[in-house]
Design a protein around this motif. Structure first.
Motif, short mmCIF file in Angstrom:
data_model
loop_
_atom_site.label_atom_id
_atom_site.label_comp_id
_atom_site.label_asym_id
_atom_site.label_seq_id
_atom_site.Cartn_x
_atom_site.Cartn_y
_atom_site.Cartn_z
N UNK A 36 46.53 55.62 43.31
CA UNK A 36 47.64 56.68 43.75
C UNK A 36 48.41 56.14 45.01
N UNK A 37 49.70 56.27 44.99
CA UNK A 37 50.03 55.87 46.31
C UNK A 37 50.63 57.02 47.06
N UNK A 38 51.19 56.96 48.23
CA UNK A 38 51.55 58.09 49.22
C UNK A 38 52.46 59.03 48.54
N UNK A 39 53.35 58.63 47.54
CA UNK A 39 54.54 59.39 47.03
C UNK A 39 53.64 60.32 45.83
N UNK A 40 52.36 59.69 45.46
CA UNK A 40 51.66 60.49 44.38
C UNK A 40 52.00 59.83 43.07
N UNK A 41 52.51 58.77 43.13
CA UNK A 41 52.61 57.95 41.84
C UNK A 41 51.44 57.18 41.34
N UNK A 42 51.10 57.34 40.15
CA UNK A 42 49.57 56.79 39.81
C UNK A 42 50.01 55.37 38.96
N UNK A 43 48.90 54.44 39.32
CA UNK A 43 49.33 53.09 38.60
C UNK A 43 47.81 52.74 38.10
N UNK A 44 48.04 52.04 37.10
CA UNK A 44 46.80 51.15 36.20
C UNK A 44 46.69 50.11 37.37
N UNK A 45 45.40 49.86 37.67
CA UNK A 45 45.14 48.82 38.62
C UNK A 45 44.49 47.61 37.96
N UNK A 46 45.44 46.33 37.91
CA UNK A 46 45.02 45.09 37.26
C UNK A 46 44.63 44.10 38.15
N UNK A 47 44.27 44.61 39.44
CA UNK A 47 44.10 43.58 40.47
C UNK A 47 42.99 43.88 41.27
N UNK A 48 42.72 45.22 41.58
CA UNK A 48 41.34 45.60 41.98
C UNK A 48 41.24 45.00 43.55
N UNK A 49 42.43 45.27 44.08
CA UNK A 49 42.21 44.79 45.81
C UNK A 49 41.85 43.24 45.78
N UNK A 50 42.47 42.71 44.98
CA UNK A 50 42.31 41.10 45.05
C UNK A 50 40.74 40.83 44.39
N UNK A 51 40.43 41.23 43.38
CA UNK A 51 39.21 41.22 42.61
C UNK A 51 37.98 41.83 43.16
N UNK A 52 38.38 42.70 44.34
CA UNK A 52 36.98 43.19 45.03
C UNK A 52 36.57 44.42 44.23
N UNK A 53 37.45 45.60 43.74
CA UNK A 53 36.94 46.36 43.02
C UNK A 53 36.33 46.13 41.68
N UNK A 54 35.17 45.64 41.72
CA UNK A 54 34.63 45.09 40.37
C UNK A 54 34.27 46.01 39.38
N UNK A 55 33.83 47.01 39.64
CA UNK A 55 33.29 48.12 38.43
C UNK A 55 34.25 49.09 38.49
N UNK A 56 34.62 49.93 39.51
CA UNK A 56 35.65 50.95 39.38
C UNK A 56 35.95 51.64 40.68
N UNK A 57 37.21 52.23 40.94
CA UNK A 57 37.37 52.77 42.07
C UNK A 57 36.34 54.10 42.07
N UNK A 58 36.01 54.45 43.52
CA UNK A 58 35.31 55.70 43.63
C UNK A 58 34.08 56.00 42.71
N UNK A 59 33.29 54.70 42.14
CA UNK A 59 32.27 54.79 41.36
C UNK A 59 31.16 55.86 42.11
N UNK A 60 30.90 56.84 41.26
CA UNK A 60 30.10 57.80 41.80
C UNK A 60 28.83 57.15 42.54
N UNK A 61 28.13 56.35 41.70
CA UNK A 61 26.85 55.71 42.01
C UNK A 61 27.09 54.98 43.42
#
Length: 428
Positions: A36-61
């Motif tokens: 989500x951005x600062x204006x509250x818009x929601x996006x499907x992330x197909x770049x993952x912080x330049x391939x860095x978010x490998x599993x998921x954002x905010x992965x509980x484990x």
């Protein structure tokens, strides 16, 4: 991002620090495959912080592991025994496929490649290095010196003598018209000729799939064929797995395994995905190479406890949930869906990739000329549709880069493909 924040960014940070989009985006939080951005818009992330978010954002484990480790100790340096670092090193060494492996942790892929170059040149007593055309290996002085992509190489000065080899881009260059077998043979002949005119190199450093270069790759087996030539001369092979590691290509856990007939590389470098956003990089090397340095060294922040805890939790999740298999299955569906969509868009020259590492090359219709304006327009249109993607390519190519978290599901793949199809059609 507010105008105030953008103005502050421009006032205090370097001009060369690139920002995506005409109206740059401030991402405030994420969950799963969405941000989500600062204006509250929601996006499907197909770049993952330049391939860095490998599993998921905010992965509980991973969040739990980081929180618990932060409550004990965050950092102590490599001057003290560090259980999480040893635990992760054991796992990575075993997974690497390199015999009698040693692991050194860094804070980034740039630093990992810099370390690998230091080890190779010290071990071989040579500052000559082979690299691939269109390659990218990082931002440090030595890494820039082996980067074969003009757009990401700000200086010709270097501590290394770098010789660039053909083969990283299958569909461009002097051998593009050959079939795969003859392409590999021609690249090997070119390598042999190059070696005949140069001092003995320390190593070849190569990305199995070129990341910043636009997700280009050679035919399977090219680096195995190179390895046979190099091994005869004692030249090392460094596989830069910063973007291809940890199962992203689906078919293999490491990119080098598509070129495996001659066995594993002498060294591999990794970063990005293993930390799922935490700063982890590293080098795996055979013990005699890793131990060749004859002076003391440490790493103040490499292998710090909190990042190692994150890496262990992330790696466990990846393996326990077979995210490599998911990348193969969902990535296969996504690439076919994108190829079907691109068939009706004259600006698309090629859809390529493996697993959840997919490139879409754009050209001016009816030509092979790069069209960076079209790539930027698609990037903007995808954002307006609720999808974040990346872009890349060499000086003569323009490519969109698609690399979602490896937990992407089929419904999200279909949603992203539909948005991308609309974005591609919008540039016609």
């Amino acid at each position: 991002m507010t105008d105030d924040l953008l103005g502050r960014h421009r006032a205090v940070l370097p001009d060369w620090l690139a920002l995506y989009y005409d109206r740059p985006l401030e991402i405030t939080h994420g969950e799963g495959r969405h941000v989500w951005d600062a204006q509250g818009n929601r996006y499907l992330d197909f770049f993952g912080g330049i391939l860095t978010t490998m599993t998921a954002h905010a992965l509980p484990e991973v969040t739990k592991a980081v929180t618990e480790q932060a409550g004990r100790i965050v950092h102590s340096s490599t001057l003290y025994l560090n259980r999480p670092m040893v635990d992760l090193a054991e796992r990575v060494a075993k997974l690497s496929g390199i015999p009698d492996a040693r692991v050194f942790f860094t804070t980034s892929g740039t630093e990992a490649n810099d370390t690998a170059l230091l080890l190779a040149t010290a071990y071989r007593r040579s500052n000559t290095v082979l690299a691939m055309r269109n390659s990218y290996h990082g931002r440090s002085f030595s890494a820039v010196g082996v980067t074969g992509n003009r757009g990401w190489s700000p200086t010709s000065l270097s501590p290394l003598q770098t010789l660039y080899v053909h083969g990283g881009v299958r569909t461009r260059g002097p051998f593009a018209n050959l079939d795969d077998y003859d392409f590999v043979a021609a690249c090997v002949d070119d390598l042999k000729d190059l070696l005949g005119h140069s001092r003995p190199p320390a190593a070849l450093i190569a990305e199995p799939i070129q990341g910043v270069g636009g997700f280009t790759s050679p035919p399977d087996g090219l680096y195995a064929a190179f390895r046979e030539v190099l091994h005869e001369r004692g030249v090392l092979w460094i596989s830069d797995e910063v973007q291809t590691g940890w199962g992203r290509t689906g078919e293999h856990f490491w990119g080098w395994q598509a070129h495996a007939r001659s066995g594993p590389p002498d060294m591999l470098t990794f970063a990005k995905g293993i930390g799922n956003g935490m700063s982890i990089g590293g080098v795996v090397a055979r013990s005699e190479i890793m131990n060749c340095l004859d002076s003391h060294s440490i790493s103040t922040f490499g292998g710090t406890q909190i990042t190692m805890a994150a890496g262990l939790a992330n790696l466990n999740y990846l393996l326990e949930h077979d995210l490599q298999g998911n990348a193969r299955r969902v990535g296969g569906l996504l690439i076919e869906r994108l190829r079907a969509a691109a068939a009706h868009v004259p600006a698309v020259r090629e859809v390529r990739g493996r697993g959840l590492m997919i490139g879409i090359e754009l050209t001016r219709p009816g030509t092979d000329e790069a069209d960076p304006a079209a790539a930027s327009a698609v990037l903007e249109a995808a954002r307006e549709g609720g999808l974040l993607i990346g872009k890349g390519g060499g000086h003569d190519t323009s490519a969109l880069r698609i690399a979602p978290p490896l937990s992407l599901n089929v419904a999200e793949a279909e949603e992203g493909a539909a948005i991308l199809e609309d974005a591609l059609r919008s540039i016609q």
